[in-house]
Design an enzyme around this catalytic site. Structure first.
Site, short mmCIF file in Angstrom:
data_model
loop_
_atom_site.label_atom_id
_atom_site.label_comp_id
_atom_site.label_asym_id
_atom_site.label_seq_id
_atom_site.Cartn_x
_atom_site.Cartn_y
_atom_site.Cartn_z
N ASP A 67 -19.53 -12.18 56.80
CA ASP A 67 -19.20 -12.82 58.09
C ASP A 67 -17.89 -13.60 58.02
OD1 ASP A 67 -20.19 -14.79 56.40
OD2 ASP A 67 -21.99 -15.18 57.58
N ASN A 142 -31.65 -22.41 58.64
CA ASN A 142 -32.51 -21.93 59.73
C ASN A 142 -33.02 -20.51 59.46
OD1 ASN A 142 -30.32 -20.30 60.19
ND2 ASN A 142 -29.72 -21.22 62.14
N HIS A 144 -31.23 -17.88 58.43
CA HIS A 144 -30.34 -16.76 58.77
C HIS A 144 -29.80 -16.05 57.53
CE1 HIS A 144 -26.51 -19.53 59.11
NE2 HIS A 144 -26.76 -19.24 57.87
N GLU A 149 -28.30 -15.59 63.57
CA GLU A 149 -29.05 -16.79 63.90
C GLU A 149 -30.45 -16.43 64.44
OE1 GLU A 149 -27.70 -19.12 62.55
OE2 GLU A 149 -25.98 -20.00 63.56
P1 PGA Z 1 -25.31 -22.22 51.90
O1 PGA Z 1 -25.32 -21.33 53.19
O2 PGA Z 1 -25.24 -21.31 50.73
O3 PGA Z 1 -24.08 -23.06 52.02
O4 PGA Z 1 -26.58 -23.03 51.93
C1 PGA Z 1 -26.15 -20.22 53.22
C2 PGA Z 1 -26.09 -19.58 54.56
O5 PGA Z 1 -25.83 -20.26 55.57
O6 PGA Z 1 -26.33 -18.36 54.63
#
Ligand code: PGA
Length: 274
Positions: A67, A142, A144, A149
């Site tokens: 992404d 969350n 994702h 999302e």
């Molecule tokens: P993080 O993010 O590794 O910074 O916890 C993971 C994500 O949002 O997929």
């Protein structure tokens, strides 16, 4: 699904790096799907170390990132010049350290003026590269995967998404502010590989660590499959999945004893895939 529980973040990271290194040695032209975020940083550090000290060779590898923020990112006239972009993150954390030819790396173009068409092109590029051999993933607070999302279809393809407030807050604290970004300029939109795209990878390796994600990891791995927790799509994945957790994030799994048992037995019979 193999769930491997390691003592801490460092051991989780070393385990993931070893899996990736084994693939790179076995298939020098492998295609890797890669995430950003705080989770994979330790894995990337170890891959850089392996490149420098053990000669792990990435010169034939192709990568596709999950992404990128929209309105930020790869400016083709100044590659990786934007400090808060995921393209920049990848350059700093991995690409420059493993000396991969940049033309073999793909991070969604956050500057595209035609996002819909661009998303279709990104899918085509993955297909033309022969598909993703190994998709490395984290999981958001969350639930994702990528920027898919809650509520995103589990059949989604690469698309433009609107970020949730939680994602904006998480990424602001962990990443965007540290890269010198301004809160009011933080993009609300992003391009992300879809869940359907991710599920087509030939192998999935998912990482998570820290007590803050214990609940969401338990929901993703053991709860109902639901678009409200897009990483729960892992339960639909038909192939070979390895989930690598630290002790803290594994604390709320109800089948933890069984996961440990599986690892012990597979190690005994030499059938562990790492
Ligand atoms: P993080 O993010 O590794 O910074 O916890 C993971 C994500 O949002 O997929």
């Amino acid at each position: 699904m193999d769930v491997l529980i390691r003592n801490n973040y460092k051991d989780m990271s070393l385990c993931a790096a070893r899996i990736i290194a084994a693939l790179v040695r076995e298939k020098p032209n492998a295609v890797l799907g890669l995430p950003t975020g705080s989770t994979p940083i330790g894995t990337y550090k170890e891959l850089v170390r392996m490149h420098r000290e053990e000669g792990l060779d990435f010169s034939g590898i192709t990568t596709f990132n999950l992404d990128e923020y929209l309105g930020i990112g790869k400016d083709l006239s100044k590659p990786y010049a934007q400090d808060q972009s995921y393209a920049r993150f990848m350059w700093e954390e991995l690409f420059k350290g493993i000396e991969i030819p940049l033309e073999q790396t793909h991070v969604p173009d956050g500057w595209t003026k035609t996002p819909e068409a661009y998303c279709a092109q990104y899918e085509d590029a993955i297909r033309q590269a022969g598909g993703i051999d190994l998709q490395l993933l984290g999981i958001g607070g969350n639930g994702h995967w990528g920027f898919n999302e809650p509520g995103t279809s589990l059949a989604s393809r690469t698309q433009v998404v609107t970020l949730t407030q939680q994602t904006l807050d998480d990424n602001w604290a962990l990443f965007y502010s540290k890269a010198g970004g301004r809160r009011e300029e933080m993009p609300h939109f992003a391009i992300t590989m879809g869940i359907g795209t991710i599920l087509e990878a030939r192998r999935i390796v998912m990482l998570a660590s820290g007590s803050g994600k214990a609940e969401i990891v338990a929901r993703a791995l053991e709860g109902p499959v639901t678009a409200q927790v897009t990483a729960s799509a892992i339960q639909l994945y038909p192939g070979n999945t390895t989930v690598i957790l630290d002790e803290e994030v594994a604390a709320k799994l109800s089948r933890i004893d069984y996961y440990r048992h599986v690892e012990r037995v597979k190690a005994q019979y030499h059938t562990l895939l790492y």
